[in-house]
Enzyme design. Structure first.
Site, PDB file in Angstrom:
ATOM      1  CE  LYS A  13      37.736  50.960  34.536  1.00 41.74           C
ATOM      2  NZ  LYS A  13      39.161  50.679  34.737  1.00 41.74           N
ATOM      3  NE  ARG A  88      37.673  45.153  32.719  1.00 39.95           N
ATOM      4  CZ  ARG A  88      37.296  45.750  33.854  1.00 39.95           C
ATOM      5  NH1 ARG A  88      36.024  45.881  34.149  1.00 39.95           N
ATOM      6  NH2 ARG A  88      38.197  46.223  34.681  1.00 39.95           N
ATOM      7  NE  ARG A 127      42.337  49.290  43.691  1.00 36.69           N
ATOM      8  CZ  ARG A 127      41.756  49.179  42.491  1.00 36.69           C
ATOM      9  NH1 ARG A 127      40.993  50.155  42.040  1.00 36.69           N
ATOM     10  NH2 ARG A 127      41.951  48.125  41.744  1.00 36.69           N
ATOM     11  NE  ARG A 133      39.814  45.529  43.655  1.00 37.88           N
ATOM     12  CZ  ARG A 133      39.468  46.111  42.512  1.00 37.88           C
ATOM     13  NH1 ARG A 133      38.745  47.220  42.527  1.00 37.88           N
ATOM     14  NH2 ARG A 133      39.845  45.613  41.353  1.00 37.88           N
ATOM     15  NE  ARG A 144      42.717  44.263  37.935  1.00 34.22           N
ATOM     16  CZ  ARG A 144      43.124  44.781  39.087  1.00 34.22           C
ATOM     17  NH1 ARG A 144      43.705  44.031  40.002  1.00 34.22           N
ATOM     18  NH2 ARG A 144      42.953  46.052  39.322  1.00 34.22           N
TER      19      ARG A 144
HETATM   20  P1  ADP Z   1      39.626  47.624  37.821  1.00 35.02           P
HETATM   21  O1  ADP Z   1      38.809  48.885  37.781  1.00 35.02           O
HETATM   22  O2  ADP Z   1      40.609  47.569  38.915  1.00 35.02           O
HETATM   23  O3  ADP Z   1      40.172  47.242  36.490  1.00 35.02           O
HETATM   24  P2  ADP Z   1      37.087  46.273  38.266  1.00 35.02           P
HETATM   25  O4  ADP Z   1      36.744  46.579  39.657  1.00 35.02           O
HETATM   26  O5  ADP Z   1      36.383  47.021  37.188  1.00 35.02           O
HETATM   27  O6  ADP Z   1      38.657  46.407  38.117  1.00 35.02           O
HETATM   28  O7  ADP Z   1      36.885  44.715  37.970  1.00 35.02           O
HETATM   29  C1  ADP Z   1      37.478  43.729  38.793  1.00 35.02           C
HETATM   30  C2  ADP Z   1      37.420  42.370  38.103  1.00 35.02           C
HETATM   31  O8  ADP Z   1      36.059  42.031  37.779  1.00 35.02           O
HETATM   32  C3  ADP Z   1      38.144  42.301  36.747  1.00 35.02           C
HETATM   33  O9  ADP Z   1      39.525  42.079  36.880  1.00 35.02           O
HETATM   34  C4  ADP Z   1      37.410  41.108  36.108  1.00 35.02           C
HETATM   35  O10 ADP Z   1      37.835  39.869  36.617  1.00 35.02           O
HETATM   36  C5  ADP Z   1      35.975  41.315  36.548  1.00 35.02           C
HETATM   37  N1  ADP Z   1      35.241  42.133  35.550  1.00 35.02           N
HETATM   38  C6  ADP Z   1      34.731  43.388  35.724  1.00 35.02           C
HETATM   39  N2  ADP Z   1      34.127  43.831  34.608  1.00 35.02           N
HETATM   40  C7  ADP Z   1      34.247  42.844  33.680  1.00 35.02           C
HETATM   41  C8  ADP Z   1      33.845  42.696  32.324  1.00 35.02           C
HETATM   42  N3  ADP Z   1      33.200  43.666  31.669  1.00 35.02           N
HETATM   43  N4  ADP Z   1      34.134  41.527  31.692  1.00 35.02           N
HETATM   44  C9  ADP Z   1      34.774  40.543  32.321  1.00 35.02           C
HETATM   45  N5  ADP Z   1      35.193  40.615  33.589  1.00 35.02           N
HETATM   46  C10 ADP Z   1      34.946  41.752  34.278  1.00 35.02           C
END
Ligand code: ADP
Length: 191
Positions: A13, A88, A127, A133, A144
């Site tokens: 994404k 989400r 990654r 990270r 996740r």
């Molecule tokens: P990835 O793309 O690896 O799934 P992101 O970088 O989008 O992860 O997000 C990292 C973390 O930030 C998530 O695991 C969550 O803890 C938090 N997060 C991001 N967006 C949201 C959201 N819309 N609602 C709740 N938590 C979020």
């Protein structure tokens, strides 16, 4: 253009969000990036969010919703935006509907990147080695994925029913995936 980019962790994404946002001349708004920036600056929001992120859990809806609301209110997002990582949860869908309705616009499309689960885990482990990270350990990666299936995948059905879902194959080279996204979105009338 008001777009959402969805997909499981590791679907690509973040990478695609930048290309798609540039293509349509709108800002890419990544909730994950905003949280990470707050964590590294040690803001109160960052301190709160870090507890959840390190465990692979979602940050509570009230916190996330307020943050997105403020970001969408900024001038650069007036012509449109691409959301990466939001909504989400079903509660976030409702909240976003309200935010967009308030501005008198509509959501144009929701792009879902589909990638098979074995490939996802491999990408995230890769990654973990290159970017390091904090939420890229194997246990957290698994957690996740679980949470995505439980809380976020149901959103696909919601947007499909609205007739704005665009499913794109996220496997293969980055450029090929980008081309597929453009081909699918260029057929959609821009609001
Ligand atoms: P990835 O793309 O690896 O799934 P992101 O970088 O989008 O992860 O997000 C990292 C973390 O930030 C998530 O695991 C969550 O803890 C938090 N997060 C991001 N967006 C949201 C959201 N819309 N609602 C709740 N938590 C979020």
């Amino acid at each position: 253009m008001r777009l959402i980019l969805m997909g499981p962790p590791g679907a690509g994404k973040g990478t695609q969000a930048r290309y798609v946002a540039d293509h349509f001349g709108v800002p890419a708004i990544s909730t994950g990036d905003i949280f990470r920036a707050n964590v590294s600056q040690g803001t109160p929001l960052g301190v709160e969010a870090k507890r959840y992120m390190d465990a692979g859990e979602y940050v509570p809806d009230e916190v996330t919703n307020l943050m997105v609301r403020n970001r969408i209110d900024e001038d650069d997002a007036a012509p449109g935006f691409l959301l990466d990582g939001y909504p989400r949860t079903l509660a976030q869908v409702t909240e976003l509907d309200g935010m967009i309705e308030f501005t008198g616009h509509r959501l144009d499309a929701v792009v879902v990147l589909t990638v098979d689960s074995e490939e996802l885990v491999q990408r995230l482990l890769q990654r973990a080695q290159t970017d390091g990270r904090a939420d890229d350990t194997e246990d957290v990666i698994r957690r996740r994925q679980e949470i995505y299936l439980e809380q976020t995948e149901p959103l696909i059905g919601v947007y499909r029913e609205r007739g704005i879902l665009v499913e794109v194959d996220g496997m293969g080279e980055v450029d090929d995936v980008t081309a597929r996204i453009f081909a699918a979105l260029d057929e959609i009338p821009q609001s």
